[in-house]
Every structure is written in C-alpha cells, then in structure tokens.
Write a protein that holds these residues in place. Structure first.
Motif, PDB file in Angstrom:
ATOM      1  N   VAL A   9       0.647   7.816   4.266  1.00  0.00           N
ATOM      2  CA  VAL A   9      -0.427   8.613   3.684  1.00  0.00           C
ATOM      3  C   VAL A   9      -0.303  10.040   4.208  1.00  0.00           C
ATOM      4  CG1 VAL A   9      -2.919   8.894   3.522  1.00  0.00           C
ATOM      5  CG2 VAL A   9      -1.924   6.603   3.506  1.00  0.00           C
ATOM      6  N   ARG A  10      -0.033  10.958   3.320  1.00  0.00           N
ATOM      7  CA  ARG A  10       0.042  12.363   3.704  1.00  0.00           C
ATOM      8  C   ARG A  10      -1.386  12.852   3.885  1.00  0.00           C
ATOM      9  NH1 ARG A  10       4.797  11.898   5.419  1.00  0.00           N
ATOM     10  NH2 ARG A  10       6.353  11.500   3.852  1.00  0.00           N
ATOM     11  N   ASP A  31      -0.382  11.392   8.619  1.00  0.00           N
ATOM     12  CA  ASP A  31       0.851  10.686   8.266  1.00  0.00           C
ATOM     13  C   ASP A  31       0.893   9.258   8.793  1.00  0.00           C
ATOM     14  OD1 ASP A  31       1.747  12.946   6.904  1.00  0.00           O
ATOM     15  OD2 ASP A  31       2.761  13.733   8.673  1.00  0.00           O
ATOM     16  N   ASP A  70      -2.437   3.949  -6.026  1.00  0.00           N
ATOM     17  CA  ASP A  70      -2.624   5.398  -6.145  1.00  0.00           C
ATOM     18  C   ASP A  70      -1.440   6.005  -6.914  1.00  0.00           C
ATOM     19  OD1 ASP A  70      -2.627   8.261  -5.594  1.00  0.00           O
ATOM     20  OD2 ASP A  70      -4.026   7.826  -3.978  1.00  0.00           O
ATOM     21  N   PRO A  71      -1.714   6.775  -7.951  1.00  0.00           N
ATOM     22  CA  PRO A  71      -0.627   7.342  -8.749  1.00  0.00           C
ATOM     23  C   PRO A  71       0.254   8.321  -7.955  1.00  0.00           C
ATOM     24  CG  PRO A  71      -2.735   8.227  -9.458  1.00  0.00           C
ATOM     25  CD  PRO A  71      -3.019   7.141  -8.472  1.00  0.00           C
ATOM     26  N   ARG A  72      -0.220   8.788  -6.821  1.00  0.00           N
ATOM     27  CA  ARG A  72       0.588   9.697  -5.998  1.00  0.00           C
ATOM     28  C   ARG A  72       1.588   8.957  -5.112  1.00  0.00           C
ATOM     29  NH1 ARG A  72      -4.419  12.474  -3.262  1.00  0.00           N
ATOM     30  NH2 ARG A  72      -4.953  10.276  -3.323  1.00  0.00           N
ATOM     31  N   THR A  73       1.435   7.613  -5.015  1.00  0.00           N
ATOM     32  CA  THR A  73       2.334   6.812  -4.190  1.00  0.00           C
ATOM     33  C   THR A  73       3.724   6.778  -4.820  1.00  0.00           C
ATOM     34  OG1 THR A  73       0.535   5.459  -3.345  1.00  0.00           O
ATOM     35  CG2 THR A  73       2.740   4.528  -3.192  1.00  0.00           C
ATOM     36  N   VAL A  74       4.721   7.044  -4.015  1.00  0.00           N
ATOM     37  CA  VAL A  74       6.114   7.013  -4.467  1.00  0.00           C
ATOM     38  C   VAL A  74       6.784   5.846  -3.767  1.00  0.00           C
ATOM     39  CG1 VAL A  74       8.303   8.236  -4.499  1.00  0.00           C
ATOM     40  CG2 VAL A  74       6.162   9.511  -4.781  1.00  0.00           C
TER      41      VAL A  74
END
Length: 77
Positions: A9-10, A31, A70-74
């Motif tokens: 998690v940024r 982080d 979460d759509p930001r998760t890569v």
C-alpha cells in the motif's frame, strides 16, 4: 487473480477512527504490505520485513479483499 496476495500500500493504512497503522517493532507506517490467501485473513509486513497482525478494529479479511479489489492495485506475475 492470484491465489495469494502480497499488496504494498503506497501511503498509510488507517483504522476507522483515522489512526495510522504502524509496525509495532519499528514504527514504520508507510508502504506496508498486506499479505494473505485470496478470500482469507490478511496480515501486515513493514518495509523492513517485520510481520504483524492487522490491528483491531480493522477487519483483516475485509482489508485484504478491499486491497485486492482496488483498481489501483497492480498484480505482478
């Protein structure tokens, strides 16, 4: 989707009251990595490598599920 998640998690994780989650060993609060099996209970790891449980009142299953959705998760293969 992978069977096991390791999601960094940024930024910071906060509890429902707005308190920032910190590593009980070193005090790191940015982080943090949420890790655990898909659909299961998440745990946390700080950037230094200390592993610790998700503190109450945060729901550890929900935290991992929300991070995975979460759509930001890569996801890195």
């Amino acid at each position: 989707m992978p069977e096991r998640h390791d999601i960094t998690v940024r930024g910071c994780i906060t509890d429902p009251a707005g308190n920032v989650v910190t590593c009980p060993n070193c005090g790191a609060h940015e982080d943090l990595t949420i890790h655990g099996p898909n659909g299961g209970t998440g745990a946390l790891m700080c950037p230094v490598g200390h592993h610790f449980p998700v503190p109450e009142p945060i729901d550890a299953v929900d935290l991992l599920a929300r991070a995975a959705a979460d759509p930001r998760t890569v996801f890195i293969a």
